[in-house]
Design a protein around this motif. Structure first.
Motif, PDB file in Angstrom:
ATOM      1  N   THR A   3       0.857  -1.175   0.000  1.00 38.80           N
ATOM      2  CA  THR A   3       0.000   0.000   0.000  1.00 38.80           C
ATOM      3  C   THR A   3       0.894   1.227   0.000  1.00 38.80           C
ATOM      4  O   THR A   3       2.123   1.124  -0.027  1.00 38.80           O
ATOM      5  CB  THR A   3      -0.950   0.016   1.223  1.00 38.80           C
ATOM      6  OG1 THR A   3      -1.967   1.005   1.024  1.00 38.80           O
ATOM      7  CG2 THR A   3      -0.208   0.309   2.513  1.00 38.80           C
ATOM      8  N   SER A   4       0.295   2.396   0.038  1.00 38.41           N
ATOM      9  CA  SER A   4       1.077   3.625   0.212  1.00 38.41           C
ATOM     10  C   SER A   4       0.333   4.544   1.172  1.00 38.41           C
ATOM     11  O   SER A   4      -0.889   4.483   1.299  1.00 38.41           O
ATOM     12  CB  SER A   4       1.348   4.314  -1.126  1.00 38.41           C
ATOM     13  OG  SER A   4       0.137   4.720  -1.711  1.00 38.41           O
ATOM     14  N   PHE A   5       1.109   5.348   1.851  1.00 40.23           N
ATOM     15  CA  PHE A   5       0.588   6.333   2.790  1.00 40.23           C
ATOM     16  C   PHE A   5       0.943   7.706   2.247  1.00 40.23           C
ATOM     17  O   PHE A   5       2.077   7.926   1.829  1.00 40.23           O
ATOM     18  CB  PHE A   5       1.207   6.149   4.179  1.00 40.23           C
ATOM     19  CG  PHE A   5       0.917   4.811   4.787  1.00 40.23           C
ATOM     20  CD1 PHE A   5      -0.256   4.597   5.487  1.00 40.23           C
ATOM     21  CD2 PHE A   5       1.815   3.768   4.632  1.00 40.23           C
ATOM     22  CE1 PHE A   5      -0.527   3.354   6.037  1.00 40.23           C
ATOM     23  CE2 PHE A   5       1.550   2.526   5.185  1.00 40.23           C
ATOM     24  CZ  PHE A   5       0.374   2.311   5.878  1.00 40.23           C
ATOM     25  N   THR A   6      -0.020   8.613   2.255  1.00 38.10           N
ATOM     26  CA  THR A   6       0.223   9.976   1.809  1.00 38.10           C
ATOM     27  C   THR A   6       0.198  10.885   3.028  1.00 38.10           C
ATOM     28  O   THR A   6      -0.746  10.851   3.814  1.00 38.10           O
ATOM     29  CB  THR A   6      -0.842  10.412   0.792  1.00 38.10           C
ATOM     30  OG1 THR A   6      -0.799   9.512  -0.322  1.00 38.10           O
ATOM     31  CG2 THR A   6      -0.590  11.825   0.308  1.00 38.10           C
ATOM     32  N   LEU A   7       1.261  11.661   3.170  1.00 39.84           N
ATOM     33  CA  LEU A   7       1.360  12.593   4.294  1.00 39.84           C
ATOM     34  C   LEU A   7       1.507  13.999   3.749  1.00 39.84           C
ATOM     35  O   LEU A   7       2.362  14.258   2.891  1.00 39.84           O
ATOM     36  CB  LEU A   7       2.565  12.247   5.175  1.00 39.84           C
ATOM     37  CG  LEU A   7       2.440  10.923   5.911  1.00 39.84           C
ATOM     38  CD1 LEU A   7       3.151   9.831   5.158  1.00 39.84           C
ATOM     39  CD2 LEU A   7       2.997  11.043   7.287  1.00 39.84           C
ATOM     40  N   GLN A   8       0.677  14.895   4.228  1.00 45.53           N
ATOM     41  CA  GLN A   8       0.742  16.300   3.850  1.00 45.53           C
ATOM     42  C   GLN A   8       1.593  17.020   4.881  1.00 45.53           C
ATOM     43  O   GLN A   8       1.319  16.940   6.077  1.00 45.53           O
ATOM     44  CB  GLN A   8      -0.666  16.904   3.802  1.00 45.53           C
ATOM     45  CG  GLN A   8      -0.706  18.311   3.266  1.00 45.53           C
ATOM     46  CD  GLN A   8      -0.304  18.394   1.803  1.00 45.53           C
ATOM     47  OE1 GLN A   8      -0.750  17.602   0.977  1.00 45.53           O
ATOM     48  NE2 GLN A   8       0.546  19.354   1.480  1.00 45.53           N
ATOM     49  N   THR A   9       2.641  17.698   4.427  1.00 47.95           N
ATOM     50  CA  THR A   9       3.529  18.407   5.353  1.00 47.95           C
ATOM     51  C   THR A   9       3.364  19.905   5.190  1.00 47.95           C
ATOM     52  O   THR A   9       2.869  20.382   4.163  1.00 47.95           O
ATOM     53  CB  THR A   9       4.994  18.006   5.131  1.00 47.95           C
ATOM     54  OG1 THR A   9       5.420  18.502   3.864  1.00 47.95           O
ATOM     55  CG2 THR A   9       5.167  16.493   5.198  1.00 47.95           C
ATOM     56  N   ARG A  10       3.813  20.635   6.194  1.00 45.25           N
ATOM     57  CA  ARG A  10       3.740  22.103   6.178  1.00 45.25           C
ATOM     58  C   ARG A  10       5.029  22.694   6.723  1.00 45.25           C
ATOM     59  O   ARG A  10       5.003  23.485   7.648  1.00 45.25           O
ATOM     60  CB  ARG A  10       2.556  22.577   7.010  1.00 45.25           C
ATOM     61  CG  ARG A  10       1.218  22.242   6.413  1.00 45.25           C
ATOM     62  CD  ARG A  10       0.102  22.912   7.193  1.00 45.25           C
ATOM     63  NE  ARG A  10      -1.147  22.762   6.501  1.00 45.25           N
ATOM     64  CZ  ARG A  10      -2.012  21.791   6.720  1.00 45.25           C
ATOM     65  NH1 ARG A  10      -1.751  20.881   7.627  1.00 45.25           N
ATOM     66  NH2 ARG A  10      -3.133  21.733   6.053  1.00 45.25           N
ATOM     67  N   GLY A  11       6.148  22.254   6.204  1.00 46.93           N
ATOM     68  CA  GLY A  11       7.428  22.744   6.684  1.00 46.93           C
ATOM     69  C   GLY A  11       8.132  21.700   7.510  1.00 46.93           C
ATOM     70  O   GLY A  11       7.596  20.619   7.771  1.00 46.93           O
ATOM     71  N   PRO A  12       9.359  22.011   7.930  1.00 48.41           N
ATOM     72  CA  PRO A  12      10.161  21.042   8.677  1.00 48.41           C
ATOM     73  C   PRO A  12       9.438  20.549   9.930  1.00 48.41           C
ATOM     74  O   PRO A  12       8.985  21.350  10.749  1.00 48.41           O
ATOM     75  CB  PRO A  12      11.421  21.818   9.044  1.00 48.41           C
ATOM     76  CG  PRO A  12      11.509  22.904   8.027  1.00 48.41           C
ATOM     77  CD  PRO A  12      10.090  23.268   7.705  1.00 48.41           C
ATOM     78  N   ALA A  13       9.323  19.241  10.032  1.00 46.00           N
ATOM     79  CA  ALA A  13       8.652  18.625  11.186  1.00 46.00           C
ATOM     80  C   ALA A  13       8.820  17.120  11.105  1.00 46.00           C
ATOM     81  O   ALA A  13       9.172  16.577  10.053  1.00 46.00           O
ATOM     82  CB  ALA A  13       7.165  18.990  11.209  1.00 46.00           C
ATOM     83  N   CYS A  14       8.544  16.478  12.232  1.00 41.44           N
ATOM     84  CA  CYS A  14       8.505  15.021  12.298  1.00 41.44           C
ATOM     85  C   CYS A  14       7.040  14.613  12.357  1.00 41.44           C
ATOM     86  O   CYS A  14       6.333  14.977  13.300  1.00 41.44           O
ATOM     87  CB  CYS A  14       9.243  14.533  13.541  1.00 41.44           C
ATOM     88  SG  CYS A  14      11.005  14.904  13.549  1.00 41.44           S
ATOM     89  N   HIS A  15       6.587  13.908  11.347  1.00 41.54           N
ATOM     90  CA  HIS A  15       5.191  13.502  11.236  1.00 41.54           C
ATOM     91  C   HIS A  15       5.073  12.019  11.572  1.00 41.54           C
ATOM     92  O   HIS A  15       5.475  11.171  10.781  1.00 41.54           O
ATOM     93  CB  HIS A  15       4.673  13.757   9.816  1.00 41.54           C
ATOM     94  CG  HIS A  15       4.808  15.177   9.399  1.00 41.54           C
ATOM     95  ND1 HIS A  15       3.851  16.125   9.695  1.00 41.54           N
ATOM     96  CD2 HIS A  15       5.791  15.811   8.724  1.00 41.54           C
ATOM     97  CE1 HIS A  15       4.247  17.287   9.207  1.00 41.54           C
ATOM     98  NE2 HIS A  15       5.415  17.125   8.620  1.00 41.54           N
ATOM     99  N   GLU A  16       4.504  11.718  12.729  1.00 44.53           N
ATOM    100  CA  GLU A  16       4.366  10.319  13.124  1.00 44.53           C
ATOM    101  C   GLU A  16       3.176   9.688  12.410  1.00 44.53           C
ATOM    102  O   GLU A  16       2.091  10.263  12.351  1.00 44.53           O
ATOM    103  CB  GLU A  16       4.197  10.169  14.633  1.00 44.53           C
ATOM    104  CG  GLU A  16       4.189   8.707  15.044  1.00 44.53           C
ATOM    105  CD  GLU A  16       4.138   8.466  16.538  1.00 44.53           C
ATOM    106  OE1 GLU A  16       4.249   7.282  16.922  1.00 44.53           O
ATOM    107  OE2 GLU A  16       3.984   9.428  17.309  1.00 44.53           O
ATOM    108  N   PHE A  17       3.390   8.499  11.856  1.00 44.54           N
ATOM    109  CA  PHE A  17       2.292   7.768  11.216  1.00 44.54           C
ATOM    110  C   PHE A  17       2.288   6.291  11.602  1.00 44.54           C
ATOM    111  O   PHE A  17       1.791   5.440  10.879  1.00 44.54           O
ATOM    112  CB  PHE A  17       2.293   8.001   9.701  1.00 44.54           C
ATOM    113  CG  PHE A  17       3.477   7.470   8.939  1.00 44.54           C
ATOM    114  CD1 PHE A  17       3.344   6.378   8.086  1.00 44.54           C
ATOM    115  CD2 PHE A  17       4.723   8.079   9.042  1.00 44.54           C
ATOM    116  CE1 PHE A  17       4.431   5.887   7.365  1.00 44.54           C
ATOM    117  CE2 PHE A  17       5.806   7.602   8.321  1.00 44.54           C
ATOM    118  CZ  PHE A  17       5.665   6.502   7.478  1.00 44.54           C
TER     119      PHE A  17
END
Length: 140
Positions: A3-17
């Motif tokens: 599968t694939s996961f899509t993550l929307q980012t808004r600048g430097p950050a660590c996005h936990e999924f």
């Protein structure tokens, strides 16, 4: 299974999924095997890191900025790749030292992660991006 996961980012950050990945494994009926995650971009990374104290992510991002500040910083005068702005090449440098793929064992239908470990997409760019992480589970 993949599968694939899509993550929307808004600048430097660590996005936990981590929860999204765990939910997919449960829904797919994964029991024993290996999960591989791969991010399909050259200016972000994947990381397994502590998820209990948000200071860990802040300190990580601050450290990355110290070793690879924006190209308009005098210390980075030697950089020539600035096609998409002063954070362009530093983002590639950060992605070069952090992983872009992860292998995680799965046992009993659950990822074998430590108590305080989470899966993160680490965004290195200032502008918002739509990031894709490909996941593949291979049973034993």
């Amino acid at each position: 299974m993949k599968t694939s996961f899509t993550l929307q980012t808004r600048g430097p950050a660590c996005h936990e999924f981590t929860r999204d990945v765990a939910a997919w494994l449960r829904a797919a009926g994964a029991v024993e095997g290996v999960l591989t995650l791969f991010v399909r971009h050259t200016s972000c990374s994947l990381l397994i890191q502590e998820n209990a104290d948000p200071d860990v992510q802040r300190d990580l991002l601050n450290w990355l900025d110290r070793i690879a500040p924006p190209a308009d910083d005098p210390a980075m005068h030697y950089l020539t790749h600035r096609a998409e702005g002063p954070d362009d090449m530093p983002a590639h440098l950060k992605a070069a030292i952090l992983p872009v793929s992860l292998s995680i064992p799965v046992s009993g239908g659950r990822m074998v992660l430590g108590t305080w470990q989470g899966i993160y997409l680490v965004e290195h760019r200032r502008q918002p991006h739509r990031r894709e992480v490909t996941a593949r589970f291979r049973p034993d």
